[in-house]
Structures are given as C-alpha cells and as structure tokens.
Design an enzyme around this catalytic site. Structure first.
Site, mmCIF file in Angstrom:
data_model
loop_
_atom_site.group_PDB
_atom_site.id
_atom_site.type_symbol
_atom_site.label_atom_id
_atom_site.label_comp_id
_atom_site.label_asym_id
_atom_site.label_seq_id
_atom_site.Cartn_x
_atom_site.Cartn_y
_atom_site.Cartn_z
ATOM 1 N N GLU A 1 0.859 -1.176 0.000
ATOM 2 C CA GLU A 1 0.000 0.000 0.000
ATOM 3 C C GLU A 1 0.903 1.236 0.000
ATOM 4 O O GLU A 1 1.750 1.387 0.890
ATOM 5 C CB GLU A 1 -0.896 -0.016 1.237
ATOM 6 C CG GLU A 1 -1.968 1.048 1.227
ATOM 7 C CD GLU A 1 -2.895 0.953 2.425
ATOM 8 O OE1 GLU A 1 -3.766 1.826 2.552
ATOM 9 O OE2 GLU A 1 -2.733 0.007 3.243
ATOM 10 N N ARG B 1 4.892 -13.713 9.411
ATOM 11 C CA ARG B 1 5.546 -12.407 9.344
ATOM 12 C C ARG B 1 6.915 -12.445 10.011
ATOM 13 O O ARG B 1 7.186 -13.278 10.872
ATOM 14 C CB ARG B 1 4.690 -11.351 10.059
ATOM 15 C CG ARG B 1 3.443 -10.957 9.321
ATOM 16 C CD ARG B 1 2.725 -9.842 10.055
ATOM 17 N NE ARG B 1 3.573 -8.662 10.190
ATOM 18 C CZ ARG B 1 3.123 -7.496 10.635
ATOM 19 N NH1 ARG B 1 1.869 -7.358 11.012
ATOM 20 N NH2 ARG B 1 3.935 -6.464 10.734
ATOM 21 N N LYS C 1 3.739 2.855 10.616
ATOM 22 C CA LYS C 1 3.910 4.175 9.990
ATOM 23 C C LYS C 1 3.484 5.284 10.945
ATOM 24 O O LYS C 1 4.136 6.328 11.043
ATOM 25 C CB LYS C 1 3.088 4.239 8.703
ATOM 26 C CG LYS C 1 3.413 3.167 7.683
ATOM 27 C CD LYS C 1 2.515 3.304 6.456
ATOM 28 C CE LYS C 1 2.697 2.137 5.511
ATOM 29 N NZ LYS C 1 1.952 0.937 5.950
#
Length: 773
Positions: free
Chosen positions: A268, A483, A493
């Site tokens: 993204e 992950r 972020k």
C-alpha cells in the site's frame, strides 16, 4: 457409539485414538469413513481395512471430502483393497472434481475387480531388463536400478503393487549379474564431499506453511526447494473451492500465461517499507525468479487520502535496491473500471447489497444484521450507481458482500464513498474498493499463479476464493507465511511519524529505524538483508528475532567486500621523538590484510601520529594489553613498536599528548598488541548508533507502561569528530569500509565533498568487540 469407540473398534490404539481426536477435521472424516464402510462389510472384520480407512481420512483433500462415503464403501466391500488403488482413486477424483463422476471410467482407472499376477510383473520386468542388458552387464551393481523400476512402473497400471515390482526387479537383476564380486563391493573413488541439501518441510493443510522450511544461505536456494502447486493445478491444493467452470478458466489461464509462474508484491503506497516487507519482497520476487517466472509490483492504491507520490517512488526504489526488477509496475487503480463492472455482476447475482449502517455500527465481529441485506437486485443496482455518481455523502452508504470471513466477520465492505482525488485516476471516482474486494480480483486479472501473503490474511482466504468464484473469473491460490518481526524497534507508519514529529529521529531514513531506507543509509548491503531473510526460512509461524541476527548477515557480507582503513574516533596526539626518517614516509598497506591480491593503498607515516585515547592507560591493570608506561605496543602495518617516554598534560591534568620512542619490530620482543593509528589525517564526522529502544517489545504495555515514546534511549546516537587516513578524502556516498578494530562504516548522504565534509555511519560493530580489552 462415540468417535472414540468407533476408532478403537477398528483397532486403533488408545494413544493413536487420542492423537486423532485432537484433529477435528481428521476425526470427522475418519468417523464418516468407518460408518460408511460398516454398511457394506457383510460380516468381514473391519480391523482388516483399518489402514485403508485411516488413509482415506488423512489423504482426502477438503474439496473432495464429499466423496469419502463412496471411497469407504469401495474399501468396505473389498473393491479397493490396496493403498496403491486408493491413491489412484483419490488422484482421479481430484482431477475430475468439478465433473459428474464417470463410474465406469473411475473403476477402470482404479483397477476395481482387477489384479496383476506375479507373471504379469515378471514379464514387464524382463522386457525392461532386456532393453538395458548391455549397460547393466557393463556397470553391474553400479547401474542405476531406479531407471528400471521407473520404466516397469510406467508399463503397468498405476495401482500395481510397488513392493512386488521392486522384489521382481531385484530377483531378475541378481539372475543376470550373479553374486557380487570383490570389484562390485570395492568403494568408488572418493569425491569432494558436498553438504546435503536440507529437507524442506512442504506446505501442509489449509494451503499455509505450518512447518518451518529449513533456512538457506540464499533466497534462491530456499525457494527452489519449496514445493507449491504447479501453474494450472490450482484445484489440486487443499481448501481450493472449484466450480463447474474451474477447468475452463484454468485452461484459459494456461493459454494466456504459457504455464508461467506469476507472483506479485502488493504494498500500500501510504508509507515506506520496513524489514518485514523485505521478507515479502524476497519471497514474491524470489519464488518467481527461482522458477523462471515473473513478479508484478502492484500498488494497492485504494485509500487515496493516505497515498503520496513519494511513497510510490520509494517503494519502487527499495524493491530495485534489493536487486529485483518488476516484470510490470501496476496499480489497483488500473482496474477500477473492471472492478466496478464485476461489482455489478455480484449485485445481479444477489451476492452484494447497498447498506446504510454507519461504520461504527458494523465494526467488530457481532454487529447487528443489516436491515437492507435483502434489498431487491434492481434497487441495489440503482443505489450503487447513485453512490458512483456522488448522490450520497461519505459514510452514508457502502456496498457489502454477502459472505462471512473465516474470522467470523459478516458481510465485509466492498466499496465505500470518499470524496478524495486519486494519484492515478484523479477525480474520476468518488467510490473506492476495499482490500477484501480488490486484492483477489486484481490477482485474477493479472493471472497470478501464487498469491503469497502473510499469515494474518489466512482469515480472508475463503472470501478470496468465494469472490473469484462468485463473479466466475480465474481464481489463483493463496498461500500464507509467517511475518518477520525484529525486536527493539517499531515499524508502524503512525508510530514512526510520531517519533519524527517528537524530534526523536530525524526522518524515515534515520539509521536507528528498521525501514529499508534507514537500513540502506546506515550501510546495510542489500544482499545481507536478502540472505538474512533466507536464513529465517519459510514458515507459517510468526518470527521475532533480535537485531543481532540481521547484523550477523551484514558482517558476513561486509567482511569480504569492505576494504580496511584506519580511523581514530577519539584522537590522542603521539610524538615519536626518535622518528627514523627526515620526512614523512608513505607506507604500502593492503586493503584486505589477509588477501593482498585485492590491492593496497599508501598511508603516510610521520613523527606525529594519533591513536585512540583508550589505547593508552596511565595506570593499567594486569589484563590491559595496549600502551602504558611499562608496556610497549605495536603500530599496525608500520613495522614499528613504540615505548612511552613522557606524558604531557594541560593545566587541568588532562593528557594532551604522549612522547614515545620507536624501534623496528624485529629488534625488540613482540608486543602484546598492535593498535591502529593515523598520521597527517583528514577530519571526518562519525555517527555511532545503538538501539533506539531499551526494551525488546517497546509497544507492549506490560514491558513499557508509559508507551513506546518513553522507551527511547537518548544516547542511541553519538557523534565523533574523528581523524581518518587520507585515502578517505575521495569517498562516495554509500561506500563501505571496515575501520580497523572499530567496526564497519558507510558514507552517509550528508557528505558534501565540495565542502570537504565527510560523514560516516557505523553500520555494525565488529563481532569480537566485546572481547577486546
């Protein structure tokens, strides 16, 4: 009868029964098999078919589980009496899962009612042995008998007993060659021993990687060993949901791709990439490369209010920095028109509806059912058109899909209204699709073969398959892996943004962060990051590692690529009173002391040198090995040993300089240590980095009750005005060096050669630093 009683009735031990009951799917399938077999036993002991019933329960894939009763009855009445026949039956059903079962063909292929006599096997073996007789006689017992076994198996029905074939081959080979001689038994000449490849645990149930695939030195090596499905064999994977049109769609897919492996990396573009993304990049691009396929870089740009052009550019740069070239760069936005049309298909099939519940009403896993769920199709089509045409305010309407995610979430949103211009499509759209709607359809449009994603998306796999099937398009296979998390850092972020706004770090590329831009700036080589990801292996479990594991990969690369130089971080002036030359001498110093063939450089040596302050102690303990009043020390590469003669201090009692005398190394006993030094140096700025956070999990309230901002180490960066040898006068940004005895360093982008400002970042320390005294 309970399941436990059923399992014991067929002869399973108590231990095996308890193990089986722990697996709900296996227990259910075995229970059905037992129940159906009992119907047709006709007095036969069910214990005699225990192994075959268990085989049915463990080997039948989810998409053909409805065939278990049929298979169990074939076994129960003795029509399928061997594991070989049962394996062929399962293979046939899987290949014809979307078709009406052709009973006659099924029984013919599986050998129902048929047998292969020992004479049949004997004849087949003889034919193949006669074909290879001359080579067999020449090589004798060193001939590869596996070749004969393979050809015999291919000449007989697939359900033929493999053990019987092997026994007959051994017998006939023995007849041709006779007993082994001494020459046959003699060992072959020894070859250089190679490390055997480690066994890779293959992906197991549910199309996810539940067991760890062994690590590898490189990502290519790792991904060549991983066995996912072959292109076009999507419907052979566990959990895949075929439709009557699946075979046609797969055929068309193969025609369009030529059987090519196709993956995609779908970030993204609302922030920059971090170390976890490096694993995703390596797996997606690496798997395609390892199988001669292609990988798309596809931006998941469905949230226009968060996307910026700098993130698009930054992501592309990071992918290329890691050494991968995208086959194509695409955007979800490229498919907005197609996605809109497919949404209308979904509505027309009664599988989507326009809803007016507020976002807070449908959050969580137990929201109230939508009162608009059963709206007429025509009304939904018109309202969806109204949404597109801007007749509703933001939040006033959504398009929702009539399905349930595996995590239990009901009717996920497919489209929502956002009056925000898009970086790619501009003001064309005021409705934007969600990830749950967009991702699988973009995979389908791009003919992706392997949709590789992290484990948290496993809860969306069933809706992935459901949506592709609902609009009748090609459906890729989703595989999940765990992950990668690194301790002592944050990668969110939002949280990195907070660190920047609070002035704790300078920007997204601050070398204390674990963003890819930060790691690059700090001096981490891309191949070290790739190798680190390979060493983590491919596993379904989430991996959390300390930074030292990544740093070890960095050292492995820099140790063989970074030239050695001498830099003094905390200079102490040393005057050589008996300097043996009348002027400065140039010393030839190898760039790699253990590999002189890699070149050398000239280093000036004069009567004034600078050493590290901690390489001298006025009062030294018995374990101290460097310069002290009664202990000489050697100068690396110079060929001289210095002995202290005088200490000069300023008025505050601090040592200002040392006076020493030197002697050639051959004239005095070997000193306990050799130290680095510089002469006629240039001044450089050196930035030394440590962990930004004090605790392993700075986001965990139980470890850090005050929040991650309170866990930051104010001393995580120190700046030194250092002295460096003159060979570093002409460096370029990102050049990497080993400062002897200090660590590995990289030239920072703040370097300005026009102003003679050279800045180095410490990439990692030397592994043996902790042992130095």
């Amino acid at each position: 009868m309970t399941l436990k009683e059923d399992f014991i009735s067929i002869g399973l031990s108590e231990q095996k029964t308890d193990e089986t009951l722990k697996n709900a799917v296996l227990s259910k399938q075995l229970g059905v098999a037992i129940e159906e077999a009992k119907k047709v036993l006709n007095g036969r002991d069910i214990k005699t078919i225990r192994v075959l019933l268990y085989h049915i329960a463990t080997k039948t894939k989810t998409q053909i589980a409805h065939r278990i009763p049929m298979l169990a009855q074939y076994v129960g009445r003795g029509a399928i009496e061997t594991e070989q026949k049962l394996n062929v039956a399962l293979e046939y059903i899987l290949a014809h899962q979307t078709e009406e079962l052709n009973q006659a063909e099924f029984e013919e292929v599986c050998g129902v009612g048929k047998t292969i006599s020992p004479e049949d096997i004997k004849c087949a073996v003889k034919v193949v042995i006669d074909k290879h007789r001359s080579e067999l006689l020449e090589k004798r017992y060193r001939f590869n008998v596996g070749l004969i076994l393979s050809e015999v198996r291919n000449s007989l029905p697939k359900w033929t007993d493999s053990k019987a074939i092997k026994n007959e081959v051994d017998s006939q080979v023995g007849e041709v060659l006779g007993p082994k001689t001494e020459a046959d038994a003699a060992p072959l000449p020894k070859e250089k021993k190679r490390d055997a490849p480690k066994k890779t645990n293959l992906p197991k149930n549910e199309d996810s990687i539940e067991e760890s695939s062994d690590s590898a030195a490189t990502m290519s090596e790792l991904l060549k060993r991983v066995k996912f499905h072959k292109p076009g064999e999507n419907d052979h994977t566990d959990g895949y949901i075929p439709t009557p049109n699946t075979k046609n769609l797969l055929k068309k897919h193969l025609e369009e791709t030529g059987g090519q492996v196709r993956t995609r990396f779908p970030p993204e573009p609302n922030g920059i990439l971090h170390i976890g993304h490096a694993k995703a990049i390596n797996i997606n691009f690496g798997y395609a490369a390892a199988h001669n396929g292609v990988c798309f870089l596809r931006y998941d740009d469905t949230n226009p209010e968060k996307e910026e052009e700098r993130f698009f550019t930054g992501i592309k740069n990071d992918v290329e920095w890691l050494g991968y070239k995208p086959y194509k760069i695409t955007h979800a936005a490229d498919n907005f028109d197609k996605l809109y049309e497919l949404a209308k298909v979904l509505i027309k099939k009664g599988l989507a509806f326009v809803c007016h519940q507020k976002s807070e009403e449908i959050k969580g896993f137990n929201p109230l059912p939508s009162p608009w769920r059963e709206r007429p199709v025509e009304e939904n089509l018109q309202l969806f058109e109204d949404m597109k045409n801007g007749l509703f305010d933001e939040g006033e309407a959504t398009l929702r899909m009539k399905t349930v995610l595996e995590e239990g979430k009901l009717d996920p949103v497919a489209y929502r209204i956002k009056y925000v211009p898009h970086v790619i499509s501009g003001d064309k759209w005021c409705i934007y699709p969600t990830y749950d709607y967009t991702h699988c359809l973009c995979d389908s449009i791009e003919n992706i073969t392997h949709s590789l994603c992290t484990k948290e998306f496993q809860s969306r796999r069933s809706s992935y398959y459901w949506l592709c099937n609902a609009v009748d398009v090609y459906c890729p296979v989703q595989w999940e892996y765990g992950r990668l998390n690194v301790n002592y850092t944050v990668v969110s972020k939002r949280k990195i943004g907070k660190l920047i706004s609070e002035g704790i770090v300078a920007d997204w590329d601050d070398p204390r962060l674990f963003t890819l831009t930060a790691l690059r700036r700090r001096g981490f080589p891309p191949e070290a990051i790739n190798n680190f990801c390979a060493r983590m292996g491919l596993t379904g479990a989430q991996i959390s590692v300390d930074p030292e594991m990544l740093e070890a990969s960095v050292r492995d690369v820099l140790n063989v690529t970074a030239p050695r130089v001498m830099v003094v971080l905390e200079p102490l002036k040393v005057v050589v009173k008996n300097f043996p030359f009348s002027k400065t001498q140039d010393i030839e110093v190898p760039n790699f002391p253990n590999e002189p063939e890699k070149g050398s450089r000239k280093v000036p040596f004069s009567n004034v040198i600078f050493i590290e302050q901690n390489d001298f102690r006025e009062v030294a303990d018995k374990d101290y090995r460097r310069l002290s009043p009664n202990q000489p020390v050697g100068l690396r590469h110079a060929g001289y040993i210095i002995q202290l003669k005088n200490i000069i201090k300023d008025k505050d009692g601090r040592i200002r300089e040392l006076e020493v005398e030197c002697k050639p190394t051959g004239e005095v006993p070997k000193p306990k240590a050799f130290i680095h030094w510089v002469s006629n140096p240039i001044e450089v700025e050196v930035r030394l980095y440590d962990r930004l956070f004090k605790h392993k999990h700075p986001e965990d309230p139980s470890e850090v009750p005050g929040g991650f901002l309170t866990d930051c180490d104010k001393d995580s960066m120190k700046v030194c005005n250092a002295f460096a040898e003159v060979s570093l006068r002409d460096v370029k940004v990102y050049d990497k060096y080993q400062f002897e005895r200090l660590g590995f360093f990289s030239v920072d982008p703040d370097t300005d050669m026009s102003k003679e400002k050279v800045v180095f970042n410490r990439t990692v320390s030397l592994k043996e630093d902790s042992a130095k005294v």
